[in-house]
Write a protein that holds these residues in place. Sequence first.
Motif, mmCIF file in Angstrom:
data_model
loop_
_atom_site.group_PDB
_atom_site.id
_atom_site.type_symbol
_atom_site.label_atom_id
_atom_site.label_comp_id
_atom_site.label_asym_id
_atom_site.label_seq_id
_atom_site.Cartn_x
_atom_site.Cartn_y
_atom_site.Cartn_z
ATOM 1 N N TRP A 289 0.853 -1.192 0.000
ATOM 2 C CA TRP A 289 0.000 0.000 0.000
ATOM 3 C C TRP A 289 0.885 1.237 0.000
ATOM 4 C CZ3 TRP A 289 -5.418 0.040 0.090
ATOM 5 C CH2 TRP A 289 -6.016 -1.222 0.213
ATOM 6 N N GLU A 290 0.409 2.290 -0.703
ATOM 7 C CA GLU A 290 1.169 3.530 -0.785
ATOM 8 C C GLU A 290 0.210 4.709 -0.880
ATOM 9 O OE1 GLU A 290 3.452 3.505 -4.366
ATOM 10 O OE2 GLU A 290 1.677 3.602 -5.676
ATOM 11 N N LEU A 291 0.746 5.912 -0.728
ATOM 12 C CA LEU A 291 -0.063 7.117 -0.910
ATOM 13 C C LEU A 291 -0.501 7.209 -2.362
ATOM 14 C CD1 LEU A 291 1.891 9.835 1.127
ATOM 15 C CD2 LEU A 291 -0.197 8.638 1.800
ATOM 16 N N ARG A 292 -1.760 7.555 -2.587
ATOM 17 C CA ARG A 292 -2.245 7.732 -3.961
ATOM 18 C C ARG A 292 -1.528 8.915 -4.617
ATOM 19 N NH1 ARG A 292 -6.627 5.830 -6.643
ATOM 20 N NH2 ARG A 292 -7.279 4.773 -4.731
ATOM 21 N N ASP A 293 -1.298 9.968 -3.824
ATOM 22 C CA ASP A 293 -0.558 11.132 -4.311
ATOM 23 C C ASP A 293 0.568 11.413 -3.324
ATOM 24 O OD1 ASP A 293 0.466 13.535 -5.139
ATOM 25 O OD2 ASP A 293 -1.453 14.617 -5.137
ATOM 26 N N PRO A 294 1.828 11.214 -3.702
ATOM 27 C CA PRO A 294 2.941 11.413 -2.767
ATOM 28 C C PRO A 294 2.955 12.799 -2.131
ATOM 29 C CG PRO A 294 3.706 10.322 -4.767
ATOM 30 C CD PRO A 294 2.296 10.753 -5.034
ATOM 31 N N ARG A 295 2.374 13.789 -2.823
ATOM 32 C CA ARG A 295 2.370 15.150 -2.271
ATOM 33 C C ARG A 295 1.492 15.271 -1.031
ATOM 34 N NH1 ARG A 295 0.664 18.107 -7.755
ATOM 35 N NH2 ARG A 295 -0.758 16.314 -7.610
ATOM 36 N N SER A 296 0.585 14.322 -0.827
ATOM 37 C CA SER A 296 -0.305 14.399 0.339
ATOM 38 C C SER A 296 0.421 14.109 1.645
ATOM 39 C CB SER A 296 -1.478 13.424 0.175
ATOM 40 O OG SER A 296 -1.029 12.081 0.167
ATOM 41 N N ALA A 297 1.661 13.616 1.556
ATOM 42 C CA ALA A 297 2.425 13.346 2.781
ATOM 43 C C ALA A 297 2.592 14.613 3.607
ATOM 44 C CB ALA A 297 3.791 12.753 2.432
ATOM 45 N N VAL A 298 2.781 15.734 2.930
ATOM 46 C CA VAL A 298 2.952 17.006 3.640
ATOM 47 C C VAL A 298 1.699 17.340 4.438
ATOM 48 C CG1 VAL A 298 3.303 19.488 3.356
ATOM 49 C CG2 VAL A 298 4.597 17.867 1.945
ATOM 50 N N ARG A 299 0.519 17.153 3.833
ATOM 51 C CA ARG A 299 -0.733 17.470 4.521
ATOM 52 C C ARG A 299 -0.980 16.506 5.672
ATOM 53 N NH1 ARG A 299 -5.015 19.048 -0.200
ATOM 54 N NH2 ARG A 299 -6.356 19.303 1.624
ATOM 55 N N ILE A 300 -0.605 15.260 5.504
ATOM 56 C CA ILE A 300 -0.749 14.293 6.593
ATOM 57 C C ILE A 300 0.099 14.723 7.784
ATOM 58 C CG2 ILE A 300 -0.209 11.925 7.313
ATOM 59 C CD1 ILE A 300 -0.979 11.053 4.446
ATOM 60 N N ARG A 301 1.345 15.120 7.504
ATOM 61 C CA ARG A 301 2.238 15.531 8.595
ATOM 62 C C ARG A 301 1.734 16.797 9.285
ATOM 63 N NH1 ARG A 301 6.592 14.224 4.436
ATOM 64 N NH2 ARG A 301 7.094 12.033 4.911
ATOM 65 N N GLN A 302 1.136 17.698 8.519
ATOM 66 C CA GLN A 302 0.628 18.935 9.119
ATOM 67 C C GLN A 302 -0.513 18.675 10.093
ATOM 68 O OE1 GLN A 302 -0.448 21.224 5.664
ATOM 69 N NE2 GLN A 302 1.549 22.240 5.531
ATOM 70 N N ASN A 303 -1.195 17.532 9.961
ATOM 71 C CA ASN A 303 -2.377 17.260 10.773
ATOM 72 C C ASN A 303 -2.173 16.113 11.762
ATOM 73 O OD1 ASN A 303 -4.820 18.972 9.660
ATOM 74 N ND2 ASN A 303 -3.602 18.381 7.886
ATOM 75 N N ILE A 304 -0.926 15.716 11.998
ATOM 76 C CA ILE A 304 -0.648 14.660 12.965
ATOM 77 C C ILE A 304 -0.940 15.162 14.378
ATOM 78 C CG2 ILE A 304 1.251 13.433 14.101
ATOM 79 C CD1 ILE A 304 2.437 12.891 11.365
ATOM 80 N N GLY A 305 -1.544 14.311 15.175
ATOM 81 C CA GLY A 305 -1.797 14.641 16.581
ATOM 82 C C GLY A 305 -3.181 14.213 17.015
ATOM 83 N N THR A 306 -3.355 14.075 18.321
ATOM 84 C CA THR A 306 -4.656 13.699 18.867
ATOM 85 C C THR A 306 -5.230 14.763 19.775
ATOM 86 O OG1 THR A 306 -3.648 12.582 20.771
ATOM 87 C CG2 THR A 306 -4.005 11.252 18.798
ATOM 88 N N ILE A 307 -4.452 15.805 20.080
ATOM 89 C CA ILE A 307 -4.965 16.888 20.931
ATOM 90 C C ILE A 307 -5.929 17.719 20.105
ATOM 91 C CG2 ILE A 307 -4.379 18.944 22.258
ATOM 92 C CD1 ILE A 307 -1.650 17.734 22.776
ATOM 93 N N GLN A 308 -7.152 17.828 20.586
ATOM 94 C CA GLN A 308 -8.152 18.617 19.879
ATOM 95 C C GLN A 308 -8.279 19.975 20.542
ATOM 96 O OE1 GLN A 308 -9.868 17.537 16.872
ATOM 97 N NE2 GLN A 308 -7.977 16.408 17.180
#
Length: 814
Positions: A455-474
């Motif tokens: 399995w891989e990212l459908r769009d490799p550029r989305s890795a940046v957006r994933i990293r920007q939203n990492i965390g569980t603190i709301q």
Amino acid sequence: MSALPAPLQDWFDARGWQMHPHQAAMLDRANAPALMLIAPTGGGKTLAGFLPTLAELGAAPAPGLHTLYVSPLKALAADIKRNLSTPIAEAGLKIRVEDRTGDTPASRKKRQRADPPHILLTTPESLALLTSYEDAPRIFAGLQRVIIDETHALAESKRGDQLMLALARLQTLCPTLRRVGLSATVDDPQAVARLMARHPDPCEILEADPGPDPDISMLVTEEAPPWSGGGAKYAIPAVLEAVKQHRTTLIFHNTRAQAEIFFHNLWLANEDGLPIGIHHGSLDRGQRERVEAAMVAGQLRAIVCTGSLDLGIDWGDVDLVIQVGAPKNVKRLVQRIGRANHRYNAPSKALLVPANRFEVVECVAALEAVRARDLDGEPRGPGPRDVLCQHILIAAAAGPFDADMLFAEMNAAGPYAGLTRAQFDACLDFCATGGYALRAYDQWQRIRQREDGLWELRDPRSAVRIRQNIGTIQDTDTLKVKMRGRGGKPLGDVEEGFAASLTKGDTFLIGGRIVRYEGLREMVVEVSREATRKPKIATFMGTKFATSTQLSSRIVRMFQQDDWPELPDHTADWLRLQRDVSRLPEPGRLLIESFPHDGREQLVVYGFAGRNAMQTLGLLLTKRMEEEGLAPMGFVSTDYATLIWGLDAVTDPRPLFDLERLEEGLEGWLQGNAVMKRTFRASATIAGLIERQVGGQRKTGRQATMSSDILYDTLVKYDPDHLMLQITREEAMRGLVDFARIREMCARVGDRMDLVRLTRVTPLAAPLFLEPGRVPIRGDADDRLIEEEITRLLDESGLAQVDAPARPVWRVPY
């Protein structure tokens, strides 16, 4: 016993120090795959955790990352860095220590990835981010040990679940990785050890000498606590006197709003001009750091604070802790008490200040629990699946992965040891398609399966957006508050909802000062100084604690005593009168009182299930009463009881408590309720369905709410069994509505219900009539009107007998 390197031993000897037995034991067990140390605050447990690392690096230094330290607080990581620097520098050890948190400059983070230090101090969120990079295998190649500080705090939240998944990833990269947990307050060591260790491997538990019992008592005041309220204004003269008698005092509160009110009233009463400060999570970081620096320098006599100062940072010469309001949880109280006299085998000193009459009973029960070393805690359920979905996206950001291997890795994380393959596959499908109702939209198709099965990212550029939203603190949706004018001083944050309720000229408290609302400019609340008017209170969310089930049980057991010599006379008299005119709640039974008042029928249910559960019970019982042809008009709840008023008297309560019907009512209520939408928004953000950060820009709370509400309504209509709706229901049941406590209460009491029909308000019920929403009194005449209402209730219930001596009637806190 394992020996320290000569330079480190010389450093100990130069100070006349010897290792504590538990520190030596940690050195002896340096090669244990998983080890948890439980040691009292001030017992040197952090140094104990690092001694094996310092010994190994001191004896055979090697480049690369050797030890990773994870704490729940950024400030704690920075504090540990300062504390480690002294022995390393003075012993001449060639060891590089750095911290990496959200406050670390991007340039240093980049350098750390290229050239990791020997010891890296970080937080769960920063660690998760590090594991998301393609070069994670190189970064962690030499990792030998992970130290998890304040393990108990992390084990109770989604941040802990996220951390355990990250540790499972590290263990895959570094199979010989050793895990060390450090904690001062653990109610169930075996349970926490199971979460921390690699499943199914065991974790060795090492318990240090707990040291002397704390010097803890209830603050004696000339004036008795009021019947209702949470501000404890009545106790301020006594609190100031205690502050004068000590070097530095931490004054803890359970909520940020209560801390603001108390600080304001303390400041007004501070005629001697004692230097005092305030510290909580909604204040501007610069202001918090100034207060912290003043504490370390010994420049403050008292600091009014919240849970922001709960954990293991050594803040200067603190020799007294005051807990204002019932602690709600014995474990949290012990943690806070440990802030005073932060030295091994030195008893901590603390005072409890009940905010109202019932809290006197709860404070005494908490004192007894502390003396008995009887810690409380709630059992953790399985690891939440929204965190699991985020972890799958993190794995994809790091590069192609094999689903079978990732599932096995997740199963090795303690919170997910019971994860089934079907549950994992549902999360995998969600990350790949968004689910049945959303599969037509490209934006939610984040990953795909290649021809080789990886399995891989459908769009490799989305890795940046994933990293920007990492965390569980709301984060609560907040707006910055600044003084008006160019370069205005930042003061902190308030909720969007509170800001929206303000009109120009309104005043509120923040950082202990009264400010005047001037307007909203570019999503910033602009204010000016105002010191002449009674303020509104900023509605800081913070954490609102519910009394633990163990502490509630202890309170009910106290009621069974023949008398209460440990209670102040006014509170013991109150309980005696309750026993005379009605009865007191009993273990294994449910006390229900019914009586007329103000032309309405009143029903009081003493469930002792905590505020969230009792509020949910009130909602469900009123719904059941409607179904039974009764006419409820409203309800109000506290931690211990729910009061319902209406037109008809309840003669048989048992049909109302049919658990199956209650659960059906809950299901119907949850469907379109704002509680569910709020829970959905939080879980969907963690799972990656909703992004709060896009292109480096953070969405406003209103934008995020609109998009999440639309998604929620769409899924409810077209895909009611969607994974995110399943997760939302689980989270709501576990947290906001706390239905598990209602279920436990019903199972415990069965049909053993005692309905007592009376002619007037009872002593135990009287405070419920003064809860917010039950006696809606507004304006400058608040105090006088509430005094009149209290006097009337006391006369009606017979409580006036209790307070016959000539002294001021109960003053309700401002």
